[in-house]
Design an enzyme around this catalytic site. Sequence first.
Site, short mmCIF file in Angstrom:
data_model
loop_
_atom_site.label_atom_id
_atom_site.label_comp_id
_atom_site.label_asym_id
_atom_site.label_seq_id
_atom_site.Cartn_x
_atom_site.Cartn_y
_atom_site.Cartn_z
N HIS A 161 -3.74 -2.83 8.22
CA HIS A 161 -5.15 -2.44 8.16
C HIS A 161 -5.94 -3.64 7.65
CE1 HIS A 161 -8.53 0.46 7.84
NE2 HIS A 161 -8.94 -0.39 6.91
N CYS A 162 -6.90 -4.10 8.45
CA CYS A 162 -7.68 -5.28 8.10
C CYS A 162 -9.02 -4.86 7.51
CB CYS A 162 -7.90 -6.15 9.34
SG CYS A 162 -8.83 -7.66 8.99
N PRO A 163 -9.27 -5.14 6.23
CA PRO A 163 -10.57 -4.77 5.65
C PRO A 163 -11.73 -5.55 6.25
CG PRO A 163 -9.30 -6.11 4.11
CD PRO A 163 -8.39 -5.79 5.25
N ASN A 190 -12.64 -3.55 9.08
CA ASN A 190 -12.82 -2.13 8.77
C ASN A 190 -12.13 -1.28 9.83
OD1 ASN A 190 -13.72 0.05 7.24
ND2 ASN A 190 -15.64 0.22 8.36
N ASN A 191 -10.95 -1.73 10.23
CA ASN A 191 -10.22 -1.08 11.31
C ASN A 191 -8.76 -1.47 11.20
OD1 ASN A 191 -9.73 0.45 13.56
ND2 ASN A 191 -10.60 -1.00 15.03
#
Length: 366
Positions: free
Chosen positions: A187-189, A192-193
């Site tokens: 999960h890549c902040p 945001n996805n």
Amino acid sequence: MRPCPTFLLVLLRWVRLRMCARRWRYSNGNNSRLPLCVRQRWAYLKLMVNSLYYNSLTNSDVVMDSLMEPIFWMVDLLTRWFGAVFVCLVVILTSSILLIAYVGLLPLILNTYSPPWIVWHIGYGHWNLIMIVFHYYKATKTAPGYPPTVKNDIPFVSVCKKCIIPKPARTHHCGICNTCILKMDHHCPWLNNCVGHFNQRYFFCFCLSMTLGCVYCSISGRNLFLDAYSAIEVHAYTRFTYQTPPPPYTFRDKMFHKSIIYMWVLTSTVAVALGGLTIWHAVLISRGETSIERHINNKEAERMAKHGKVYKNPFNYGRLNNWKVFFGVEKRSHWLTRVLLPSGHAPYGNGLTWDICPIRKDMIPV
């Protein structure tokens, strides 16, 4: 007077029963004094409590994961809340660099550089910009892929303990998105996805394009950075040492030099940090695995090595074929149209089933 034989027999039986009862009490503890129904409920309660924190699969990893669960929950919660903030931060920082490039550097390039260098900087800079904007937009807006929630005949390898749905191969649960993701990488902040089957190519191309852009700004702006830093230092030195007024140093010159320093420091820092991440993901793609699968495959390799066996990743088709599958290259022209230029084509497969070898030898003549 002789004792009655019947009385002696009764006495001996009573002594024997008392001794057996004492031995039973010592062997079973004081709970033997309790009624049978109470002892049964007590044994059931102890079994239920033990089942909450111990089973045959309990080890140090399980204990550490249980202890770290509150921290993981807090990190997931904060990441979910600040996801939009991180996206806005990426947009603001990138826009600030573009503002400096168009307002401050582009007029300088047009007035001082030769025509071939002007063509190079304008051409490469705008190609890099288009690649960054396109892939970042697609990475944030494209759903990573989710397994079906209705009954189907798709083969699965396990059942998600949180979603309570079948999980196909390479599918993992994301605690931040609170759902299962097909071919989940992480999960890549900053997006945001989640990075999954349908947007992993966009994520990697964005990282690669942003790294190339930062390296380009850092290398081409090195001399400007040194000149700007020297100008600020000289102005500060002459201001406090000379009796005569210092050379003219307008507010515009000051802002220009500080903008150059800001641009060079930011792009150089991002180039190093994001470049390391890009290289790491390039290695994973070459091996045909994701970040999560890297950890799983290492554990599986260690487990099979103890039995004298060698673990082979079933999704590793060879380095070149792994890149072909990742980029969706099916013929020579796709290296240009699907790799060097923005492309919104779908990845290979549906993320639910995986062929043993999706690449045919005659599929891509290289």
